[in-house]
Design an enzyme around this catalytic site. Structure first.
Site, PDB file in Angstrom:
ATOM      1  N   HIS A   1       0.820  -1.211   0.000  1.00 31.60           N
ATOM      2  CA  HIS A   1       0.000   0.000   0.000  1.00 31.60           C
ATOM      3  C   HIS A   1       0.854   1.262   0.000  1.00 31.60           C
ATOM      4  O   HIS A   1       2.005   1.273   0.466  1.00 31.60           O
ATOM      5  CB  HIS A   1      -0.938   0.009   1.212  1.00 31.60           C
ATOM      6  CG  HIS A   1      -0.236   0.107   2.541  1.00 31.60           C
ATOM      7  ND1 HIS A   1       0.236   1.294   3.055  1.00 31.60           N
ATOM      8  CD2 HIS A   1       0.061  -0.841   3.462  1.00 31.60           C
ATOM      9  CE1 HIS A   1       0.792   1.081   4.226  1.00 31.60           C
ATOM     10  NE2 HIS A   1       0.705  -0.210   4.500  1.00 31.60           N
TER      11      HIS A   1
ATOM     12  N   GLU B   1      -1.627  -6.290   8.054  1.00 29.30           N
ATOM     13  CA  GLU B   1      -0.302  -5.938   8.554  1.00 29.30           C
ATOM     14  C   GLU B   1      -0.015  -6.700   9.846  1.00 29.30           C
ATOM     15  O   GLU B   1      -0.934  -7.199  10.506  1.00 29.30           O
ATOM     16  CB  GLU B   1      -0.235  -4.420   8.793  1.00 29.30           C
ATOM     17  CG  GLU B   1       1.089  -3.895   9.331  1.00 29.30           C
ATOM     18  CD  GLU B   1       2.279  -4.222   8.452  1.00 29.30           C
ATOM     19  OE1 GLU B   1       2.679  -5.405   8.415  1.00 29.30           O
ATOM     20  OE2 GLU B   1       2.827  -3.300   7.822  1.00 29.30           O
TER      21      GLU B   1
END
Length: 254
Positions: free
Chosen positions: A11, A89
């Site tokens: 990202h 994450e």
């Protein structure tokens, strides 16, 4: 000649990346710069003529928005998207929300490097009195997770362990069917995929800095092993600067 191609993208910069904070499972959005990174990543894929059949991503908005931006740039927003917490994450536990440089100044760069870069050493757990405990642990997107699945902290080893079942059970079959796969995810979950695909050592994977917003291409043989090193779709200067920026996180300000 490659039997398959696999494209990964981390990202773009998030609002908490911008503030140099441990983002973890906190649902930080893209910063304006991160949105531009995602646009450039999509343009690089468009310029190279990439088409995909399926996309896989996490349930965190900074990655989802990165994927949306990429798909818009390549005019493939209609593609099916599979979202899973297994590509989230790494959970940084009690470090969540802390500024990395300030944490390094307080605890020492060596300790922060251990928390960030040791393969099997977890950070301190996120306790119920942590300011973001309820924000994360009570989030309804995780309502179906068992108590064992919902972490209060993770080492990189833990992150890879929960990502690999999704790789083996969902991603590998898609690739072997000939589907052109795009995975949009986070630094640590993508490190796990890279470790598995390349057979990297624990030491090597912890030194791998994946840049934000830059597509990463693997050319794979029939056994899903790379026939050449990962390729970054971007000019060399931009890629190097992005990698250096990731490597500099966690250092005390001089």
């Amino acid at each position: 000649m490659a039997a398959y191609k696999l494209v990964l993208i981390r990202h773009g910069e998030s609002t908490w990346n911008l503030e140099n904070r441990f983002s973890c499972w906190y649902d930080a959005d893209l910063s304006p710069a991160g949105h531009e990174e995602a646009k450039r990543g999509g343009q690089a894929l468009r310029d190279a003529g990439y088409e995909f059949d399926i996309c896989l991503t996490s349930v965190q908005k900074r990655v989802i928005r990165t994927l949306w931006t990429v798909l818009d740039a390549i005019d493939q927003m209609w593609l099916p998207v599979v979202r899973t917490w297994r590509l989230n994450e790494r959970h940084y536990g009690g470090l969540t929300g802390l500024n990395k440089a300030e944490t390094a100044a307080k605890h020492g760069e060596a300790q922060v490097k251990i928390w960030r870069r040791s393969y099997d050493v977890p950070p301190p757990p996120m306790e119920p009195d942590h300011p973001f405990y309820s924000n994360i642990s009570k989030d309804r997107r995780y309502a179906d997770l068992t108590e064992d699945q919902l972490p209060s902290y993770e080492s990189p080893k833990d992150t890879i362990a929960r990502a690999l079942p999704f790789w083996n059970e969902e991603i590998v079959p898609q690739i072997k069917e000939g589907k052109r796969v795009l995975i949009a995810a986070h630094g640590n979950s993508l490190q796990g995929i890279a470790k598995h695909v390349e057979g990297l050592s624990e030491e090597a994977i912890m030194e791998l800095n994946l840049p934000t917003g830059i597509p990463i291409v693997y050319e794979l043989d029939k056994n899903l092993k790379p026939i050449k090193p990962m390729q970054f779709l971007g000019d060399e200067e931009t890629v190097c600067k992005a990698i250096e920026a990731v490597a500099a996180q966690g250092k005390a300000k001089k």
